[in-house]
Motif scaffolding. Structure first.
Motif, PDB file in Angstrom:
ATOM      1  N   SER A   2       0.830  -1.198   0.000  1.00  0.00           N
ATOM      2  CA  SER A   2       0.000   0.000   0.000  1.00  0.00           C
ATOM      3  C   SER A   2       0.865   1.248   0.000  1.00  0.00           C
ATOM      4  O   SER A   2       1.932   1.290   0.584  1.00  0.00           O
ATOM      5  CB  SER A   2      -0.894  -0.010   1.237  1.00  0.00           C
ATOM      6  N   ASN A   3       0.365   2.303  -0.659  1.00  0.00           N
ATOM      7  CA  ASN A   3       1.067   3.581  -0.648  1.00  0.00           C
ATOM      8  C   ASN A   3       0.415   4.560   0.305  1.00  0.00           C
ATOM      9  O   ASN A   3       0.688   5.747   0.269  1.00  0.00           O
ATOM     10  CB  ASN A   3       1.101   4.178  -2.063  1.00  0.00           C
ATOM     11  N   SER A   4      -0.456   4.078   1.158  1.00  0.00           N
ATOM     12  CA  SER A   4      -1.153   4.943   2.098  1.00  0.00           C
ATOM     13  C   SER A   4      -0.189   5.441   3.159  1.00  0.00           C
ATOM     14  O   SER A   4       0.722   4.728   3.565  1.00  0.00           O
ATOM     15  CB  SER A   4      -2.274   4.169   2.795  1.00  0.00           C
ATOM     16  N   PRO A   5      -0.390   6.667   3.635  1.00  0.00           N
ATOM     17  CA  PRO A   5       0.477   7.149   4.715  1.00  0.00           C
ATOM     18  C   PRO A   5       0.189   6.364   5.982  1.00  0.00           C
ATOM     19  O   PRO A   5      -0.902   5.867   6.175  1.00  0.00           O
ATOM     20  CB  PRO A   5       0.068   8.613   4.871  1.00  0.00           C
ATOM     21  N   GLY A   6       1.171   6.249   6.828  1.00  0.00           N
ATOM     22  CA  GLY A   6       0.949   5.543   8.081  1.00  0.00           C
ATOM     23  C   GLY A   6       2.239   5.048   8.665  1.00  0.00           C
ATOM     24  O   GLY A   6       3.299   5.599   8.426  1.00  0.00           O
ATOM     25  N   VAL A   7       2.143   3.984   9.396  1.00  0.00           N
ATOM     26  CA  VAL A   7       3.263   3.427  10.123  1.00  0.00           C
ATOM     27  C   VAL A   7       4.027   2.482   9.224  1.00  0.00           C
ATOM     28  O   VAL A   7       3.434   1.682   8.514  1.00  0.00           O
ATOM     29  CB  VAL A   7       2.734   2.666  11.359  1.00  0.00           C
ATOM     30  N   GLU A   8       5.339   2.566   9.256  1.00  0.00           N
ATOM     31  CA  GLU A   8       6.161   1.641   8.498  1.00  0.00           C
ATOM     32  C   GLU A   8       6.705   0.597   9.454  1.00  0.00           C
ATOM     33  O   GLU A   8       7.352   0.922  10.431  1.00  0.00           O
ATOM     34  CB  GLU A   8       7.305   2.369   7.817  1.00  0.00           C
ATOM     35  N   LEU A   9       6.412  -0.671   9.165  1.00  0.00           N
ATOM     36  CA  LEU A   9       6.931  -1.773   9.964  1.00  0.00           C
ATOM     37  C   LEU A   9       7.972  -2.503   9.128  1.00  0.00           C
ATOM     38  O   LEU A   9       7.626  -3.145   8.149  1.00  0.00           O
ATOM     39  CB  LEU A   9       5.814  -2.754  10.347  1.00  0.00           C
ATOM     40  N   PRO A  10       9.247  -2.383   9.468  1.00  0.00           N
ATOM     41  CA  PRO A  10      10.258  -3.104   8.714  1.00  0.00           C
ATOM     42  C   PRO A  10      10.056  -4.603   8.842  1.00  0.00           C
ATOM     43  O   PRO A  10       9.786  -5.106   9.915  1.00  0.00           O
ATOM     44  CB  PRO A  10      11.581  -2.680   9.368  1.00  0.00           C
ATOM     45  N   ALA A  40      -0.521  -9.233  11.557  1.00  0.00           N
ATOM     46  CA  ALA A  40      -0.835 -10.451  12.303  1.00  0.00           C
ATOM     47  C   ALA A  40       0.400 -11.326  12.472  1.00  0.00           C
ATOM     48  O   ALA A  40       0.590 -11.938  13.532  1.00  0.00           O
ATOM     49  CB  ALA A  40      -1.947 -11.231  11.596  1.00  0.00           C
ATOM     50  N   LYS A  41       1.253 -11.374  11.462  1.00  0.00           N
ATOM     51  CA  LYS A  41       2.486 -12.158  11.560  1.00  0.00           C
ATOM     52  C   LYS A  41       3.360 -11.635  12.701  1.00  0.00           C
ATOM     53  O   LYS A  41       3.929 -12.399  13.473  1.00  0.00           O
ATOM     54  CB  LYS A  41       3.239 -12.098  10.226  1.00  0.00           C
ATOM     55  N   MET A  42       3.418 -10.297  12.828  1.00  0.00           N
ATOM     56  CA  MET A  42       4.197  -9.679  13.893  1.00  0.00           C
ATOM     57  C   MET A  42       3.615 -10.056  15.262  1.00  0.00           C
ATOM     58  O   MET A  42       4.331 -10.486  16.161  1.00  0.00           O
ATOM     59  CB  MET A  42       4.201  -8.162  13.713  1.00  0.00           C
ATOM     60  N   PHE A  43       2.294  -9.873  15.410  1.00  0.00           N
ATOM     61  CA  PHE A  43       1.667 -10.174  16.698  1.00  0.00           C
ATOM     62  C   PHE A  43       1.694 -11.667  17.010  1.00  0.00           C
ATOM     63  O   PHE A  43       1.822 -12.058  18.168  1.00  0.00           O
ATOM     64  CB  PHE A  43       0.242  -9.629  16.752  1.00  0.00           C
ATOM     65  N   LYS A  44       1.586 -12.506  15.985  1.00  0.00           N
ATOM     66  CA  LYS A  44       1.660 -13.952  16.207  1.00  0.00           C
ATOM     67  C   LYS A  44       3.036 -14.320  16.762  1.00  0.00           C
ATOM     68  O   LYS A  44       3.145 -15.119  17.688  1.00  0.00           O
ATOM     69  CB  LYS A  44       1.395 -14.710  14.912  1.00  0.00           C
ATOM     70  N   ALA A  45       4.070 -13.701  16.211  1.00  0.00           N
ATOM     71  CA  ALA A  45       5.428 -13.964  16.701  1.00  0.00           C
ATOM     72  C   ALA A  45       5.563 -13.551  18.156  1.00  0.00           C
ATOM     73  O   ALA A  45       6.217 -14.230  18.951  1.00  0.00           O
ATOM     74  CB  ALA A  45       6.456 -13.240  15.844  1.00  0.00           C
ATOM     75  N   LEU A  46       4.938 -12.452  18.537  1.00  0.00           N
ATOM     76  CA  LEU A  46       5.021 -11.974  19.921  1.00  0.00           C
ATOM     77  C   LEU A  46       4.041 -12.696  20.842  1.00  0.00           C
ATOM     78  O   LEU A  46       4.100 -12.522  22.058  1.00  0.00           O
ATOM     79  CB  LEU A  46       4.751 -10.468  19.981  1.00  0.00           C
ATOM     80  N   GLY A  47       3.151 -13.512  20.281  1.00  0.00           N
ATOM     81  CA  GLY A  47       2.145 -14.215  21.075  1.00  0.00           C
ATOM     82  C   GLY A  47       2.694 -15.400  21.856  1.00  0.00           C
ATOM     83  O   GLY A  47       1.992 -15.966  22.680  1.00  0.00           O
ATOM     84  N   ASP A  48       3.920 -15.759  21.624  1.00  0.00           N
ATOM     85  CA  ASP A  48       4.560 -16.849  22.358  1.00  0.00           C
ATOM     86  C   ASP A  48       5.346 -16.249  23.516  1.00  0.00           C
ATOM     87  O   ASP A  48       6.142 -15.329  23.311  1.00  0.00           O
ATOM     88  CB  ASP A  48       5.493 -17.615  21.416  1.00  0.00           C
ATOM     89  N   GLY A  92       9.996  -9.669  11.140  1.00  0.00           N
ATOM     90  CA  GLY A  92      10.493  -8.313  10.994  1.00  0.00           C
ATOM     91  C   GLY A  92      10.717  -7.589  12.298  1.00  0.00           C
ATOM     92  O   GLY A  92      10.874  -6.373  12.320  1.00  0.00           O
ATOM     93  N   LEU A  93      10.725  -8.326  13.402  1.00  0.00           N
ATOM     94  CA  LEU A  93      10.870  -7.699  14.712  1.00  0.00           C
ATOM     95  C   LEU A  93      12.320  -7.569  15.160  1.00  0.00           C
ATOM     96  O   LEU A  93      12.639  -6.705  15.967  1.00  0.00           O
ATOM     97  CB  LEU A  93      10.072  -8.490  15.754  1.00  0.00           C
ATOM     98  N   LEU A  94      13.190  -8.437  14.648  1.00  0.00           N
ATOM     99  CA  LEU A  94      14.608  -8.400  15.004  1.00  0.00           C
ATOM    100  C   LEU A  94      15.467  -8.377  13.752  1.00  0.00           C
ATOM    101  O   LEU A  94      15.081  -8.924  12.716  1.00  0.00           O
ATOM    102  CB  LEU A  94      15.007  -9.634  15.819  1.00  0.00           C
ATOM    103  N   ALA A  95      16.623  -7.763  13.875  1.00  0.00           N
ATOM    104  CA  ALA A  95      17.672  -7.836  12.863  1.00  0.00           C
ATOM    105  C   ALA A  95      18.869  -8.489  13.547  1.00  0.00           C
ATOM    106  O   ALA A  95      18.982  -8.457  14.773  1.00  0.00           O
ATOM    107  CB  ALA A  95      18.021  -6.448  12.361  1.00  0.00           C
TER     108      ALA A  95
END
Length: 124
Positions: A2-10, A40-48, A92-95
């Protein structure tokens, strides 16, 4: 994407390649299907609980990064720690960066900022 303005999640699909999807604050507009899947992928990863603990250990570690040797005491075996760190990276939560025999993990400041903006209440 999407090109919508908002939050960028790497999102780091591979350590060498960074993709920055756009996700608006939840109070701004409904998420698109693609944005919802990535978020959802981000939150699923943090759900453990182990992953959440590892994420917090890295995020709060002095200097903003942590050697795997400093964060592996979370009550599970080393191969399980590696598995959980891999899942956090895939979301995308850690590098990470290999230095000699050790791998150092960091949470990019933009990830924490984006997570905060995603869940921030609407400005009134």
């Amino acid at each position: 994407m999407s090109n919508s303005p908002g939050v960028e999640l790497p999102v780091l699909d591979q350590p060498e390649q960074a993709v920055t999807p756009c996700c608006p604050p939840l109070t701004e507009r409904p998420l698109s299907v693609e944005e919802a899947e990535r978020t959802a992928k981000m939150f699923k990863a943090l759900g453990d609980p182990v992953r959440l603990r590892l994420f917090s250990l890295v995020a709060s570690h002095e200097g903003g990064e942590a050697c795997v040797c400093d964060i592996s005491d979370v009550g599970v075996a080393q191969p399980t720690v590696s598995h959980h760190l891999k899942k956090l990276k895939e979301a995308g939560l850690l590098a990470s960066e290999r230095r000699g025999t050790w791998v150092y993990y960091r949470v990019e400041p933009s990830v924490l900022a984006a997570m905060g903006r995603l869940l921030a209440p609407a400005a009134r």
